[in-house]
Design a protein around this motif. Sequence first.
Motif, mmCIF file in Angstrom:
data_model
loop_
_atom_site.group_PDB
_atom_site.id
_atom_site.type_symbol
_atom_site.label_atom_id
_atom_site.label_comp_id
_atom_site.label_asym_id
_atom_site.label_seq_id
_atom_site.Cartn_x
_atom_site.Cartn_y
_atom_site.Cartn_z
ATOM 1 N N MET A 33 0.802 -1.189 -0.025
ATOM 2 C CA MET A 33 -0.016 0.024 0.134
ATOM 3 C C MET A 33 0.976 1.168 -0.088
ATOM 4 S SD MET A 33 -2.932 -1.259 -0.150
ATOM 5 C CE MET A 33 -4.696 -1.348 0.584
ATOM 6 N N ALA A 34 0.637 2.137 -0.713
ATOM 7 C CA ALA A 34 1.159 3.415 -0.810
ATOM 8 C C ALA A 34 0.332 4.747 -0.749
ATOM 9 C CB ALA A 34 1.978 3.499 -2.083
ATOM 10 N N ASN A 35 0.965 5.765 -0.847
ATOM 11 C CA ASN A 35 0.322 7.218 -1.029
ATOM 12 C C ASN A 35 0.396 7.733 -2.077
ATOM 13 O OD1 ASN A 35 -0.450 6.802 1.779
ATOM 14 N ND2 ASN A 35 1.084 8.012 2.576
ATOM 15 N N VAL A 36 -0.340 8.291 -2.928
ATOM 16 C CA VAL A 36 -0.285 8.772 -4.085
ATOM 17 C C VAL A 36 -0.696 10.235 -4.411
ATOM 18 C CG1 VAL A 36 -0.121 6.675 -5.193
ATOM 19 C CG2 VAL A 36 -2.280 7.828 -5.128
ATOM 20 N N LEU A 37 -0.158 11.072 -5.362
ATOM 21 C CA LEU A 37 -0.580 12.344 -5.586
ATOM 22 C C LEU A 37 -0.850 12.448 -7.152
ATOM 23 C CD1 LEU A 37 -0.942 15.223 -4.803
ATOM 24 C CD2 LEU A 37 1.547 15.647 -5.046
ATOM 25 N N HIS A 38 -1.874 12.910 -7.585
ATOM 26 C CA HIS A 38 -2.155 13.073 -8.905
ATOM 27 C C HIS A 38 -1.366 14.217 -9.400
ATOM 28 C CE1 HIS A 38 -4.434 13.849 -12.861
ATOM 29 N NE2 HIS A 38 -4.712 12.774 -12.412
ATOM 30 N N ARG A 39 -0.689 13.983 -10.588
ATOM 31 C CA ARG A 39 0.089 15.011 -11.027
ATOM 32 C C ARG A 39 -0.559 16.393 -11.669
ATOM 33 N NH1 ARG A 39 5.326 12.959 -11.567
ATOM 34 N NH2 ARG A 39 5.530 10.789 -11.631
ATOM 35 N N SER A 76 2.843 7.623 -14.806
ATOM 36 C CA SER A 76 2.791 8.731 -15.647
ATOM 37 C C SER A 76 1.654 9.838 -15.100
ATOM 38 C CB SER A 76 2.351 8.179 -16.930
ATOM 39 O OG SER A 76 1.112 7.615 -16.940
ATOM 40 N N ILE A 77 0.899 9.238 -14.232
ATOM 41 C CA ILE A 77 -0.258 10.222 -13.946
ATOM 42 C C ILE A 77 -0.275 10.419 -12.363
ATOM 43 C CG2 ILE A 77 -2.677 10.321 -13.571
ATOM 44 C CD1 ILE A 77 -3.230 8.437 -16.227
ATOM 45 N N TRP A 78 0.212 9.607 -11.579
ATOM 46 C CA TRP A 78 0.427 9.789 -10.241
ATOM 47 C C TRP A 78 1.933 9.513 -9.569
ATOM 48 C CZ3 TRP A 78 -3.980 10.032 -7.249
ATOM 49 C CH2 TRP A 78 -5.196 10.040 -7.986
ATOM 50 N N ILE A 79 2.374 10.602 -8.462
ATOM 51 C CA ILE A 79 3.620 10.192 -7.850
ATOM 52 C C ILE A 79 3.255 9.435 -6.816
ATOM 53 C CG2 ILE A 79 5.173 11.373 -6.732
ATOM 54 C CD1 ILE A 79 4.299 14.006 -7.842
ATOM 55 N N ILE A 80 4.255 8.278 -6.677
ATOM 56 C CA ILE A 80 3.888 7.288 -5.662
ATOM 57 C C ILE A 80 4.719 7.477 -4.478
ATOM 58 C CG2 ILE A 80 4.162 4.696 -5.320
ATOM 59 C CD1 ILE A 80 2.337 5.361 -7.546
ATOM 60 N N ASN A 81 4.234 7.745 -3.045
ATOM 61 C CA ASN A 81 4.641 7.986 -2.104
ATOM 62 C C ASN A 81 5.463 9.438 -1.934
ATOM 63 O OD1 ASN A 81 3.817 5.670 -0.705
ATOM 64 N ND2 ASN A 81 5.366 4.795 -1.332
ATOM 65 N N PRO A 82 4.816 10.419 -2.616
ATOM 66 C CA PRO A 82 5.391 11.760 -2.385
ATOM 67 C C PRO A 82 5.689 12.315 -0.940
ATOM 68 C CG PRO A 82 3.153 11.978 -2.866
ATOM 69 C CD PRO A 82 3.366 10.455 -2.835
ATOM 70 N N ASP A 83 6.834 12.811 -0.772
ATOM 71 C CA ASP A 83 7.058 13.512 0.462
ATOM 72 C C ASP A 83 6.304 14.963 0.700
ATOM 73 O OD1 ASP A 83 8.010 14.200 3.031
ATOM 74 O OD2 ASP A 83 10.114 14.391 2.277
ATOM 75 N N VAL A 84 5.281 14.708 1.243
ATOM 76 C CA VAL A 84 4.670 16.147 1.615
ATOM 77 C C VAL A 84 4.326 16.503 3.156
ATOM 78 C CG1 VAL A 84 3.179 16.011 -0.377
ATOM 79 C CG2 VAL A 84 2.246 14.847 1.681
ATOM 80 N N SER A 85 5.366 15.596 3.640
ATOM 81 C CA SER A 85 5.468 15.836 5.372
ATOM 82 C C SER A 85 5.343 17.130 5.969
ATOM 83 C CB SER A 85 6.266 14.713 6.023
ATOM 84 O OG SER A 85 7.669 15.046 5.592
ATOM 85 N N ALA A 86 6.269 18.073 5.381
ATOM 86 C CA ALA A 86 6.759 19.299 5.675
ATOM 87 C C ALA A 86 5.610 20.357 5.357
ATOM 88 C CB ALA A 86 7.913 19.832 5.059
ATOM 89 N N PHE A 87 4.611 20.033 4.530
ATOM 90 C CA PHE A 87 3.606 21.124 4.436
ATOM 91 C C PHE A 87 2.140 20.260 4.060
ATOM 92 C CE2 PHE A 87 6.037 20.208 0.584
ATOM 93 C CZ PHE A 87 5.195 19.630 -0.226
ATOM 94 N N ARG A 88 1.933 19.281 4.790
ATOM 95 C CA ARG A 88 0.900 18.582 4.576
ATOM 96 C C ARG A 88 -0.409 19.134 5.033
ATOM 97 N NH1 ARG A 88 -2.763 15.809 2.315
ATOM 98 N NH2 ARG A 88 -3.515 14.057 3.062
ATOM 99 N N ALA A 89 -0.286 20.242 5.994
ATOM 100 C CA ALA A 89 -1.517 20.998 6.347
ATOM 101 C C ALA A 89 -1.878 22.061 5.430
ATOM 102 C CB ALA A 89 -1.081 21.754 7.711
ATOM 103 N N VAL A 90 -0.851 22.307 4.482
ATOM 104 C CA VAL A 90 -1.158 23.416 3.424
ATOM 105 C C VAL A 90 -1.975 22.858 2.341
ATOM 106 C CG1 VAL A 90 0.198 24.794 1.516
ATOM 107 C CG2 VAL A 90 1.055 24.201 3.749
ATOM 108 N N LEU A 91 -3.021 23.510 1.924
ATOM 109 C CA LEU A 91 -4.064 23.036 0.726
ATOM 110 C C LEU A 91 -3.166 22.603 -0.434
ATOM 111 C CD1 LEU A 91 -6.574 25.875 1.042
ATOM 112 C CD2 LEU A 91 -6.880 23.532 1.785
ATOM 113 N N SER A 92 -3.654 21.541 -1.038
ATOM 114 C CA SER A 92 -2.713 21.074 -2.259
ATOM 115 C C SER A 92 -2.721 21.888 -3.535
ATOM 116 C CB SER A 92 -3.205 19.760 -2.609
ATOM 117 O OG SER A 92 -4.676 19.808 -3.122
#
Length: 126
Positions: free
Chosen positions: A1-7, A24-40
Amino acid sequence: MANVLHRITKRYEVSVNTPDFPVSIWIINPDVSAFRAVLSKYWNINGDIVTEMSAAEKTVVDTDEVLLEATTQRSFEKGRFLNERGLSALVDVFIEEFNRLRQQHGLNPRTRAQLKTAIETRIDEI
């Protein structure tokens, strides 16, 4: 299982079945820990790297949203005004009355298309 982000849409999904999300469409396990509280919407994506936008970039995003909302609202109002039957009938009555007056003064008649354009222009000015 992974976390993903649509490009493109920046939709973030948690604990997904990775094979269902092409890289090609999704980033697998992107590091968003530093700004997870920020709107995408305030995330920059460069390749597989995700960063938080600067204050200036966020201002551009917000300004674009306001302009888009205003444009969308104007388009909605134009469509609503020009497509409702009662208002459509009212427009026809006004055109007939205006053209009678214009004829009395030796002026060319106005068409429905000309009135539609004039109304749309006025909506844009408001």
